[in-house]
Design an enzyme around this catalytic site. Structure first.
Site, PDB file in Angstrom:
ATOM      1  N   CYS A   2      33.755  33.674  41.011  1.00  0.00           N
ATOM      2  CA  CYS A   2      33.303  32.346  40.782  1.00  0.00           C
ATOM      3  C   CYS A   2      34.382  31.813  39.579  1.00  0.00           C
ATOM      4  O   CYS A   2      35.447  32.282  39.396  1.00  0.00           O
ATOM      5  CB  CYS A   2      31.941  32.159  39.854  1.00  0.00           C
ATOM      6  SG  CYS A   2      30.666  32.642  40.760  1.00  0.00           S
ATOM      7  N   ARG A  27      40.061  33.760  43.331  1.00  0.00           N
ATOM      8  CA  ARG A  27      38.900  34.398  42.990  1.00  0.00           C
ATOM      9  C   ARG A  27      37.631  34.900  43.929  1.00  0.00           C
ATOM     10  O   ARG A  27      36.952  35.765  43.688  1.00  0.00           O
ATOM     11  CB  ARG A  27      38.355  34.041  41.723  1.00  0.00           C
ATOM     12  CG  ARG A  27      39.385  33.743  40.437  1.00  0.00           C
ATOM     13  CD  ARG A  27      38.720  32.870  39.601  1.00  0.00           C
ATOM     14  NE  ARG A  27      37.566  33.499  38.722  1.00  0.00           N
ATOM     15  CZ  ARG A  27      37.851  34.181  37.524  1.00  0.00           C
ATOM     16  NH1 ARG A  27      38.998  34.127  37.184  1.00  0.00           N
ATOM     17  NH2 ARG A  27      36.661  34.665  37.119  1.00  0.00           N
ATOM     18  N   TRP A  74      30.457  32.279  44.145  1.00  0.00           N
ATOM     19  CA  TRP A  74      30.268  33.463  44.856  1.00  0.00           C
ATOM     20  C   TRP A  74      28.714  33.720  44.651  1.00  0.00           C
ATOM     21  O   TRP A  74      28.433  34.172  43.521  1.00  0.00           O
ATOM     22  CB  TRP A  74      31.253  34.549  44.431  1.00  0.00           C
ATOM     23  CG  TRP A  74      31.250  35.697  45.351  1.00  0.00           C
ATOM     24  CD1 TRP A  74      32.324  36.058  46.207  1.00  0.00           C
ATOM     25  CD2 TRP A  74      30.558  36.948  44.971  1.00  0.00           C
ATOM     26  NE1 TRP A  74      32.110  37.079  46.854  1.00  0.00           N
ATOM     27  CE2 TRP A  74      31.108  37.689  46.124  1.00  0.00           C
ATOM     28  CE3 TRP A  74      29.588  37.383  44.183  1.00  0.00           C
ATOM     29  CZ2 TRP A  74      30.642  39.093  46.405  1.00  0.00           C
ATOM     30  CZ3 TRP A  74      28.953  38.606  44.649  1.00  0.00           C
ATOM     31  CH2 TRP A  74      29.540  39.390  45.434  1.00  0.00           C
ATOM     32  N   ASN A  98      29.315  30.970  35.385  1.00  0.00           N
ATOM     33  CA  ASN A  98      29.712  32.558  35.992  1.00  0.00           C
ATOM     34  C   ASN A  98      28.577  33.568  35.481  1.00  0.00           C
ATOM     35  O   ASN A  98      28.483  33.458  34.192  1.00  0.00           O
ATOM     36  CB  ASN A  98      31.116  32.659  35.891  1.00  0.00           C
ATOM     37  CG  ASN A  98      32.016  31.686  36.506  1.00  0.00           C
ATOM     38  OD1 ASN A  98      31.616  30.851  37.135  1.00  0.00           O
ATOM     39  ND2 ASN A  98      33.462  31.866  36.037  1.00  0.00           N
ATOM     40  N   GLY A  99      28.342  34.487  36.552  1.00  0.00           N
ATOM     41  CA  GLY A  99      27.719  35.858  35.917  1.00  0.00           C
ATOM     42  C   GLY A  99      26.151  35.648  36.499  1.00  0.00           C
ATOM     43  O   GLY A  99      25.947  35.126  37.324  1.00  0.00           O
ATOM     44  N   GLU A 479      42.987  54.247  49.918  1.00  0.00           N
ATOM     45  CA  GLU A 479      43.605  52.800  49.668  1.00  0.00           C
ATOM     46  C   GLU A 479      43.599  52.122  51.239  1.00  0.00           C
ATOM     47  O   GLU A 479      43.380  50.924  51.370  1.00  0.00           O
ATOM     48  CB  GLU A 479      44.717  52.827  48.867  1.00  0.00           C
ATOM     49  CG  GLU A 479      45.283  51.499  48.859  1.00  0.00           C
ATOM     50  CD  GLU A 479      44.403  50.360  48.151  1.00  0.00           C
ATOM     51  OE1 GLU A 479      44.957  49.117  48.082  1.00  0.00           O
ATOM     52  OE2 GLU A 479      43.472  50.693  47.812  1.00  0.00           O
ATOM     53  N   LYS A 483      41.665  48.820  52.746  1.00  0.00           N
ATOM     54  CA  LYS A 483      42.362  47.614  52.926  1.00  0.00           C
ATOM     55  C   LYS A 483      41.937  47.316  54.273  1.00  0.00           C
ATOM     56  O   LYS A 483      41.488  46.229  54.426  1.00  0.00           O
ATOM     57  CB  LYS A 483      44.039  47.762  52.949  1.00  0.00           C
ATOM     58  CG  LYS A 483      44.508  47.723  51.486  1.00  0.00           C
ATOM     59  CD  LYS A 483      44.441  46.501  50.997  1.00  0.00           C
ATOM     60  CE  LYS A 483      44.625  46.413  49.469  1.00  0.00           C
ATOM     61  NZ  LYS A 483      43.444  46.927  48.767  1.00  0.00           N
ATOM     62  N   GLU A 486      38.516  45.903  54.073  1.00  0.00           N
ATOM     63  CA  GLU A 486      38.166  44.755  53.404  1.00  0.00           C
ATOM     64  C   GLU A 486      38.730  43.410  54.170  1.00  0.00           C
ATOM     65  O   GLU A 486      38.073  42.431  54.032  1.00  0.00           O
ATOM     66  CB  GLU A 486      39.258  44.450  52.310  1.00  0.00           C
ATOM     67  CG  GLU A 486      38.783  45.462  51.017  1.00  0.00           C
ATOM     68  CD  GLU A 486      39.656  45.382  49.586  1.00  0.00           C
ATOM     69  OE1 GLU A 486      39.219  45.314  48.695  1.00  0.00           O
ATOM     70  OE2 GLU A 486      41.015  45.548  49.789  1.00  0.00           O
ATOM     71  N   HIS A 502      34.590  70.290  57.123  1.00  0.00           N
ATOM     72  CA  HIS A 502      33.479  70.293  56.296  1.00  0.00           C
ATOM     73  C   HIS A 502      32.394  69.068  56.699  1.00  0.00           C
ATOM     74  O   HIS A 502      31.648  68.858  55.926  1.00  0.00           O
ATOM     75  CB  HIS A 502      33.670  70.128  54.591  1.00  0.00           C
ATOM     76  CG  HIS A 502      34.365  71.432  54.381  1.00  0.00           C
ATOM     77  ND1 HIS A 502      33.900  72.860  54.243  1.00  0.00           N
ATOM     78  CD2 HIS A 502      35.854  71.698  54.291  1.00  0.00           C
ATOM     79  CE1 HIS A 502      34.725  73.754  53.745  1.00  0.00           C
ATOM     80  NE2 HIS A 502      35.884  73.025  53.823  1.00  0.00           N
ATOM     81  N   LYS A 602      38.106  38.094  43.841  1.00  0.00           N
ATOM     82  CA  LYS A 602      39.188  38.732  43.256  1.00  0.00           C
ATOM     83  C   LYS A 602      39.200  39.456  42.097  1.00  0.00           C
ATOM     84  O   LYS A 602      39.372  40.592  41.834  1.00  0.00           O
ATOM     85  CB  LYS A 602      40.385  37.620  43.440  1.00  0.00           C
ATOM     86  CG  LYS A 602      41.581  38.022  42.711  1.00  0.00           C
ATOM     87  CD  LYS A 602      42.275  38.883  43.908  1.00  0.00           C
ATOM     88  CE  LYS A 602      43.802  39.453  43.330  1.00  0.00           C
ATOM     89  NZ  LYS A 602      44.300  40.457  44.423  1.00  0.00           N
TER      90      LYS A 602
END
Length: 607
Positions: A2, A27, A74, A98-99, A479, A483, A486, A502, A602
């Site tokens: 947000c 964001r 968001w 926000n929150g 990572e 990526k 995402e 395993h 973000k």
């Protein structure tokens, strides 16, 4: 997550609010809206989707007024929709938030019993109704907000307008950041100093629990008890330039290609080339007294911490524990008195990491942070700050911030090892020389961009992709998988190569590409042994190694990406770049929103 903007000034607020929101798009959000004060009420414009839709509404029917608030949302409570978009308002109060208001259901029940009617699915809507409730009891705006804040539970940042009150705008912060900018004849509110940059560089930050009354000629700050307090006004490092893609198709692509420069910038902050030594910024406690280190982070920053653990334990011989921030605080681990903890956050506002920092301070741990924003909450609350110089990163999927984190962490590992006496000046010079070569070597890696774009065609139709590596190559595999998930929405997993037998090897068949991260280090032979096991089961392997590694085993792979020959110490920084490029090109081929992938933000400023 947000974004909030607000202004009380003398010019039309709407264009200002749209410009501020554009600077907060990075964001992540799924709807947007603004409200301005007009004719004793509010002019509200809201739209689902990207900011261009809101901008079109505003241009078609421009709201007047010199006082206003804006928001990019968001979704948390309630689906993305125009009705759930902020601002939310009664006839007397408009709010952006926000929150998360954790007790909103209880408040909603109380307010409904008092005659308030609700129209949305959001937790935010209770805030304007709660403030309105206190106004109806005869309170002034300041008193109504102060009373309402005592009832709210959770993490929030708020911007609040009052119908007919063109002389004030109220802000409040608990657990979610807010900055206030001081311009010429106007005062500005934003959740990020970046949004303030075109208008002023004079910024003050609300501290935890603060609320503030903004007027055209200044601000009155109050702490959580309501006591009037002073907050420092400082010069922000952000400039007013609009961050642009230049000749690149996406911000993510641009930021991948900026890595040689920003890694060099970050290294310059720590490396003394004349002495061949690392110089850390001032830390108010002795590094040599650190007997055990706790690293705490989320997401990509957590993977940076995993690599740092290898470096610190092997060089400094200091045991390292590492936790995901959202788990660390709640398991309340036993700690050694006087121990040290390192908190990694690109934004410096990550809610879980900030909460973990506060927990660590509460149990008397010495605290260090690694951030990209030196004015952030985490930077202000930690005892010592390590800084990355990645510049503003707009793409939601972190690229240059991650490699800059690794660069700074490598410097920290060297400095800690030297302080502990586990390496001498000769070894320090060797390691720092290897680091000094990274920017140039990163340029070499980027020259494989076209080849990696070609490889992306063989990945784009996969439904599952596996990444494997050993040692510092294992977090690079994690990572790389993150990526790809995402931004391309392909299911991908990273594994320690030795773990394949395993369980994960059961997933392998001809339809599952395997990306092998194999720098020619002490674990190279074991990594390629695992590679041979997946090839035997029909997997198409993309082999990432240097010329010597490819000469030995590259013929077994479906494709190889040749990396420059470097010291294994710096390999994870460079081997990250091809997995970034691969994810980027696969996402482009699939037509996803590369810079703002679905459901992601973000800066994660709520739990």
């Amino acid at each position: 997550m947000c974004g909030i903007v607000g202004v009380i000034g003398r010019r039309d607020a709407a264009p200002f609010l749209i410009e501020g929101l554009r600077r907060l798009e990075y964001r992540g959000y799924d709807s947007a809206g603004i409200a301005t004060l007009v004719n004793g009420g509010f002019a509200i414009r809201r739209a689902e989707g990207k900011l261009d839709r809101l901008d079109a509404l505003v241009r078609a029917n421009p709201p007047k007024g010199t006082v206003g608030i804006g928001h990019t949302r968001w979704a948390t409570h309630g689906r993305p929709s125009e009705s759930n978009a902020h601002p939310h308002a009664t006839t007397r109060v408009a709010v952006v938030h926000n929150g998360i208001i954790e007790n909103y259901q209880d408040l909603k029940t109380e307010l409904a019993a008092a005659g308030h009617e609700f129209e949305t699915e959001t937790d935010t809507e209770v805030v304007p109704h709660l403030v309105d409730h206190y106004l109806a009891l005869g309170m002034d705006p300041e008193s109504a907000v102060a009373e309402a804040l005592q009832k709210l539970e959770g993490a929030f940042a708020l911007g609040i307008l009052f119908a007919g009150r063109h002389d004030l705008l109220i802000a409040a912060r608990r657990g979610s950041p807010l900055a206030i900018g001081f311009g010429e004849g106007e005062t500005i509110l934003a959740s990020d100093a970046l949004a303030l940059a075109p208008f002023t560089r004079k910024v003050a930050y609300l501290e935890e629990g603060d609320w503030a009354v903004l007027r055209r000629d200044g601000v009155a700050f109050h702490d959580e008890t309501g006591r009037t307090v002073k907050r420092a006004v400082r010069e922000t490092a952000h400039d007013g330039m609009v961050v642009a893609k230049g000749n690149y198709r996406h911000f993510m692509q641009k930021e991948i290609h900026e890595q040689p420069a920003v890694i060099g910038d970050t290294l310059t902050a720590y490396y003394d080339p004349a002495a061949g030594a690392i110089r850390l910024p001032e830390i108010p406690f002795a590094l040599e007294n650190i007997e055990r280190l706790q690293i705490v982070a989320c997401g990509t920053s957590y993977y940076a911490g995993l690599i740092a653990r290898y470096w610190i334990e092997s060089l400094a011989r200091v045991p390292v524990d590492i936790d995901i921030a959202s788990e660390y605080r709640y398991r309340a681990p036993p700690v050694q008195p006087g121990g040290a903890a390192l908190f990694i956050s690109q934004s410096g506002e990550t809610a879980d990491t900030l909460a973990a920092l506060r927990f660590a301070k509460g149990v008397k741990q010495r605290t260090i942070c690694l951030v990209n924003v030196n004015e952030s909450t985490i930077a202000r609350e930690a005892e010592a700050m390590l800084r990355t110089l990645a510049g503003t990163e707009i793409g939601v999927a972190s690229t240059k911030a991650f490699t800059c984190q690794l660069t700074a962490l490598a410097c920290f590992a060297i400095a800690l090892a030297r302080a502990k006496g586990t390496i001498d000046a000769t070894e320090e010079a060797r390691l720092t020389h290897a680091l000094a070569e990274v920017p140039a070597r990163a340029l070499e890696v980027l020259r494989h961009d076209e080849q990696i774009e070609g490889l992306a065609h063989s990945i784009r139709h996969a439904t599952d992709v596996i990444y494997i590596g050993r040692g510092t190559g294992y977090p690079v595999a994690l990572e790389g998988a993150l990526k790809l998930k995402e931004i391309s929405y392909i299911h991908a997993e990273g594994f320690a190569a030795g773990e394949l037998k395993h369980g994960p090897i059961a997933l392998i068949d001809a339809k599952v590409p395997v990306i092998v991260v194999a720098p020619p280090d002490a674990l190279f032979d074991k990594t390629v042994s695992n590679m041979q096991e997946v090839i035997a089961r029909g997997a198409k392997v993309v082999f990432i190694s240097d010329a010597s590694g490819i000469k030995r085993l590259g013929s077994l792979a479906h494709a190889s990406i040749e990396m420059p020959r470097v010291d294994p110490f710096v390999a994870p920084i460079l081997y990250t770049i091809p997995v970034q490029l691969l994810a980027y090109h696969v996402a482009v081929l699939k037509g996803t929103d590369v810079d703002q992938p679905r459901n992601l933000a973000k800066s994660v400023t709520v739990e």
